[in-house]
Enzyme design. Structure first.
Site, PDB file in Angstrom:
ATOM      1  N   HIS A  15       0.699  -0.732   0.021  1.00 30.06           N
ATOM      2  CA  HIS A  15       0.059  -0.537   0.318  1.00 30.06           C
ATOM      3  C   HIS A  15       1.030   1.099  -0.088  1.00 30.06           C
ATOM      4  CE1 HIS A  15       0.120   0.964   3.940  1.00 30.06           C
ATOM      5  NE2 HIS A  15       0.331   0.109   4.450  1.00 30.06           N
ATOM      6  N   GLN A  17       1.291   5.515   0.813  1.00 33.45           N
ATOM      7  CA  GLN A  17       1.535   5.910   2.151  1.00 33.45           C
ATOM      8  C   GLN A  17       0.731   5.998   2.749  1.00 33.45           C
ATOM      9  OE1 GLN A  17       2.725  10.807   2.775  1.00 33.45           O
ATOM     10  NE2 GLN A  17       5.034   9.482   3.502  1.00 33.45           N
ATOM     11  N   SER A  18       0.327   6.066   4.183  1.00 29.01           N
ATOM     12  CA  SER A  18      -0.445   6.417   4.790  1.00 29.01           C
ATOM     13  C   SER A  18       0.081   7.082   6.623  1.00 29.01           C
ATOM     14  CB  SER A  18      -1.054   4.615   6.013  1.00 29.01           C
ATOM     15  OG  SER A  18       0.160   4.820   6.583  1.00 29.01           O
ATOM     16  N   GLN A  19      -1.517   8.024   6.655  1.00 29.77           N
ATOM     17  CA  GLN A  19      -0.994   9.532   8.182  1.00 29.77           C
ATOM     18  C   GLN A  19      -0.554   8.713   8.901  1.00 29.77           C
ATOM     19  OE1 GLN A  19      -2.732  12.084   6.827  1.00 29.77           O
ATOM     20  NE2 GLN A  19      -0.973  12.499   8.629  1.00 29.77           N
ATOM     21  N   TRP A  20      -0.252   8.108   8.905  1.00 24.66           N
ATOM     22  CA  TRP A  20       0.464   7.418  10.210  1.00 24.66           C
ATOM     23  C   TRP A  20       2.380   6.963  10.080  1.00 24.66           C
ATOM     24  CZ3 TRP A  20      -1.751   4.252  14.931  1.00 24.66           C
ATOM     25  CH2 TRP A  20      -2.325   5.287  15.598  1.00 24.66           C
ATOM     26  N   ASN A  21       2.370   6.417   8.581  1.00 23.08           N
ATOM     27  CA  ASN A  21       3.791   5.984   8.049  1.00 23.08           C
ATOM     28  C   ASN A  21       3.686   7.887   7.924  1.00 23.08           C
ATOM     29  OD1 ASN A  21       2.475   4.362   4.948  1.00 23.08           O
ATOM     30  ND2 ASN A  21       3.530   3.606   7.389  1.00 23.08           N
ATOM     31  N   THR A  27       1.420   1.734  12.955  1.00 23.68           N
ATOM     32  CA  THR A  27       0.303   1.186  13.045  1.00 23.68           C
ATOM     33  C   THR A  27      -0.615  -0.102  12.811  1.00 23.68           C
ATOM     34  OG1 THR A  27       0.999   2.398  11.003  1.00 23.68           O
ATOM     35  CG2 THR A  27      -1.194   2.045  10.792  1.00 23.68           C
ATOM     36  N   ARG A  66      -5.808   1.148   3.461  1.00 24.83           N
ATOM     37  CA  ARG A  66      -5.266   1.798   2.943  1.00 24.83           C
ATOM     38  C   ARG A  66      -4.547   0.248   1.891  1.00 24.83           C
ATOM     39  NH1 ARG A  66      -3.349   0.381   8.113  1.00 24.83           N
ATOM     40  NH2 ARG A  66      -1.632  -0.548   9.170  1.00 24.83           N
ATOM     41  N   GLU A  93      -1.832  -5.953   8.127  1.00 21.92           N
ATOM     42  CA  GLU A  93      -0.167  -6.053   8.215  1.00 21.92           C
ATOM     43  C   GLU A  93      -0.162  -6.723   9.515  1.00 21.92           C
ATOM     44  OE1 GLU A  93       2.624  -5.414   8.408  1.00 21.92           O
ATOM     45  OE2 GLU A  93       3.140  -3.200   7.652  1.00 21.92           O
ATOM     46  N   LYS A 104       7.778   6.608  16.568  1.00 23.34           N
ATOM     47  CA  LYS A 104       8.347   5.572  16.190  1.00 23.34           C
ATOM     48  C   LYS A 104      10.207   6.235  17.488  1.00 23.34           C
ATOM     49  CE  LYS A 104       7.255   2.557  12.874  1.00 23.34           C
ATOM     50  NZ  LYS A 104       7.556   3.022  11.405  1.00 23.34           N
ATOM     51  N   HIS A 185       0.793  -5.657   2.863  1.00 25.62           N
ATOM     52  CA  HIS A 185       1.368  -4.698   4.078  1.00 25.62           C
ATOM     53  C   HIS A 185       2.287  -5.020   3.619  1.00 25.62           C
ATOM     54  CE1 HIS A 185      -2.548  -3.524   5.169  1.00 25.62           C
ATOM     55  NE2 HIS A 185      -2.555  -4.241   5.179  1.00 25.62           N
ATOM     56  N   ASN A 187       4.453  -6.249   6.426  1.00 24.88           N
ATOM     57  CA  ASN A 187       4.950  -7.314   6.800  1.00 24.88           C
ATOM     58  C   ASN A 187       3.969  -8.757   6.316  1.00 24.88           C
ATOM     59  OD1 ASN A 187       7.096  -7.287   8.975  1.00 24.88           O
ATOM     60  ND2 ASN A 187       5.752  -5.551   8.898  1.00 24.88           N
TER      61      ASN A 187
END
Length: 243
Positions: A15, A17-21, A27, A66, A93, A104, A185, A187
């Site tokens: 996916h 880029q997400s907002q939390w990325n 996430t 996402r 994920e 992080k 995702h 992972n």
């Protein structure tokens, strides 16, 4: 009996880029949407898929927005809006347990960079479990009703849930000669790469699939990779060796 020249194609699409990325937060299973950049990455992935002449019979994705939106935007950009879509939580994920939602950098300051690296990058050491009843307790989420969901995962336990779904739902479509797209995702796709390429435990953690860059894998009748390439070669990452 399948012909000797049998080949089917699989594309793995991480996916955008997400907002939390963007915010550098863990996430996992939190249902965060794409940023504008993530949407652009998804559309670019679809353009690359179209340029490669790839027309999947089905798209598999997780239940998280996402990944679903990345897949939908990619299919639309590729002119493939009519492709059937199958959603399943087992392509989610990795569950980051008690790290879920944390910044992080702040987590590294609190627990030490070495410990956080173990949680993030070791193959079989999960983060601390997610405490029940908190903001990110997923047990009340209807998407997981009547399912035994984890409270934390390592990459190993992520593979433990992805592989049965692969074996039961995805592999049969490929063995039937259908081309397949999986929008998921970092992972869950890493787990599939480990499965297909038999990547050793100590090497899989270094496999990083770029966001929005489709990874095309050619498979023989036994679903062994015969070739693999990133469609955006300018953003390609190292691929596992094909035996």
């Amino acid at each position: 009996m399948l012909p000797e020249t049998f080949m089917t194609r699989l594309i793995l699409l991480r996916h955008g880029q997400s907002q939390w990325n963007l915010e550098n937060r863990f996430t996992g299973w939190v249902d965060v949407d794409l940023t504008a950049e993530g949407e652009a990455q998804a559309r670019r992935g679809g353009e690359l898929i179209a340029a490669a002449g790839f027309k999947p019979a089905v798209m598999f994705t997780s239940v998280l927005t996402r990944a679903k939106r990345t897949g939908a935007l990619a299919l639309a950009a590729a002119g493939l809006k009519d492709v059937p879509v199958v959603e399943d939580w087992r392509l989610n994920e990795r569950h980051y347990g008690g790290l879920t939602g944390l910044d992080k950098a702040e987590t590294a300051e609190k627990h030490g960079e070495d410990q956080v690296k173990v949680w993030r990058r070791s193959y079989d050491v999960p983060p601390p479990p997610l405490a029940p009843g908190g903001e990110f307790d997923f047990t009340a989420d209807l998407r997981y009703a009547d399912k035994e969901i984890p409270d934390t995962e390592s990459l190993k336990t992520t593979l433990d849930r992805v592989q049965p779904y692969w074996d039961a739902e995805i592999a049969p479509r490929l063995k039937a000669g259908e081309d397949v797209l999986i929008a998921a995702h970092g992972n869950s796709l890493r787990a599939i790469v480990k499965l297909l390429f038999a990547v050793p435990d100590d090497q899989i953690v270094d496999v990083e699939i770029p966001t929005g860059n489709p990874l095309e894998i050619d498979l023989d009748a036994n679903l062994k990779p015969t070739a693999a390439r990133y469609l955006d070669e300018g953003r390609a990452q190292a691929l596992p060796s094909i035996a």
